[in-house]
Design an enzyme around this catalytic site. Structure first.
Site, PDB file in Angstrom:
ATOM      1  N   ASN A  88       0.852  -1.190   0.000  1.00  0.00           N
ATOM      2  CA  ASN A  88       0.000   0.000   0.000  1.00  0.00           C
ATOM      3  C   ASN A  88       0.891   1.244   0.000  1.00  0.00           C
ATOM      4  O   ASN A  88       1.815   1.358   0.810  1.00  0.00           O
ATOM      5  CB  ASN A  88      -0.894  -0.006   1.248  1.00  0.00           C
ATOM      6  CG  ASN A  88      -1.965   1.061   1.193  1.00  0.00           C
ATOM      7  OD1 ASN A  88      -1.869   2.023   0.439  1.00  0.00           O
ATOM      8  ND2 ASN A  88      -2.999   0.887   1.998  1.00  0.00           N
ATOM      9  N   HIS A 158      -9.689  -4.882  -3.756  1.00  0.00           N
ATOM     10  CA  HIS A 158      -8.397  -5.152  -3.132  1.00  0.00           C
ATOM     11  C   HIS A 158      -8.604  -5.536  -1.674  1.00  0.00           C
ATOM     12  O   HIS A 158      -9.427  -4.973  -0.972  1.00  0.00           O
ATOM     13  CB  HIS A 158      -7.446  -3.948  -3.240  1.00  0.00           C
ATOM     14  CG  HIS A 158      -8.043  -2.641  -2.827  1.00  0.00           C
ATOM     15  ND1 HIS A 158      -8.919  -1.933  -3.617  1.00  0.00           N
ATOM     16  CD2 HIS A 158      -7.881  -1.913  -1.699  1.00  0.00           C
ATOM     17  CE1 HIS A 158      -9.277  -0.817  -3.002  1.00  0.00           C
ATOM     18  NE2 HIS A 158      -8.659  -0.786  -1.823  1.00  0.00           N
ATOM     19  N   HIS A 160      -7.030  -5.844   2.036  1.00  0.00           N
ATOM     20  CA  HIS A 160      -5.997  -5.285   2.909  1.00  0.00           C
ATOM     21  C   HIS A 160      -5.449  -6.365   3.837  1.00  0.00           C
ATOM     22  O   HIS A 160      -6.210  -7.154   4.416  1.00  0.00           O
ATOM     23  CB  HIS A 160      -6.564  -4.155   3.772  1.00  0.00           C
ATOM     24  CG  HIS A 160      -6.964  -2.934   3.001  1.00  0.00           C
ATOM     25  ND1 HIS A 160      -6.142  -1.847   2.860  1.00  0.00           N
ATOM     26  CD2 HIS A 160      -8.103  -2.644   2.325  1.00  0.00           C
ATOM     27  CE1 HIS A 160      -6.749  -0.922   2.140  1.00  0.00           C
ATOM     28  NE2 HIS A 160      -7.937  -1.385   1.794  1.00  0.00           N
TER      29      HIS A 160
END
Length: 226
Positions: A88, A158, A160
């Site tokens: 990220n 996406h 995490h």
């Protein structure tokens, strides 16, 4: 002769005037200073003002563009068959990873069975890689799907994977509103990429052990049935 109460009132007025002056900025706008320290990273303004809105389709999506560049340039840790793992760019904690399908789909329900299975496999391996590299004590996993659910880039799904450590919520983020990042993203990527194969082998061993345990449990259940 000045009355004592008048002197006290004057003293209070002077104290209030002094307090107002100390809380007035250079633009002569009065107000009480807040408790936030400012860590200026003006380059993020492009993301804040246009980050999610500028993603219209595959051609403007950073998660679609990332696999087209080198691993180092895009901070990609691992490339799978249908999905990949990337750092990220604005991490909550050091080592914050994202697991993304290559296809430009917004929701978990849009994935194929193969994509969903590989995303789960890569998420598990990412946890093991973070454990090997950083001795993470825990993890936060999550998918924000849709802008109303907090997704920064809602158009491309996406997952995490955020590593956690005991005490990582210390006084800095709570009091000082500051997060300490002790490594560059490039260094973190190299470390995690370096342990990925070891983590994948560990994942395979765990899957075999888990399959045996599940089969044994199923066998005991068959024996218990009349």
């Amino acid at each position: 002769m000045t009355r004592p109460e008048a002197s006290d009132a004057d003293a209070r007025d002077l104290a209030r005037a002094s307090a107002d002056a100390s809380a007035t900025d250079g633009f002569a706008l009065p107000g009480a200073p807040d408790a936030f320290e400012r860590f200026w990273n003006a380059h993020r303004m492009a993301y804040v003002t246009q980050g999610s809105d500028q993603v219209k389709d595959e051609h403007t999506c950073p998660f679609c563009a990332a696999p087209q560049r080198s691993d180092g340039e895009s901070l990609i840790v691992h490339r799978g068959r249908t999905a990949y793992v990337v750092l990220n760019l604005y991490p909550y904690n050091p080592g914050h990873l994202l697991v993304c399908p290559y296809r430009h789909v917004p929701l978990y329900t849009d994935t194929t069975a193969e994509e969903a299975a590989e995303m789960a496999e890569l998420t598990q391996t990412a946890m093991l890689a973070l454990g090997h590299a950083t001795r993470a004590a825990g993890y936060n996993l999550g998918m924000n799907q849709g802008s109303v659910a907090g997704a920064g880039i809602a158009a491309h799904l996406h997952q995490h994977v955020v590593p956690r450590w005991t005490g990582d919520g210390n006084f800095l983020p709570i009091i000082a509103r500051t997060k300490n990042m002790s490594q560059t993203l490039g260094e973190t990527r190299e470390i995690l990429a370096g342990v990925w194969d070891e983590a994948a082998a560990d994942h395979a061993r765990r899957q075999e052990a888990n399959a045996r345990a599940a089969a044994e449990r199923a066998g005991r259940g068959d024996e218990d049935r009349p």
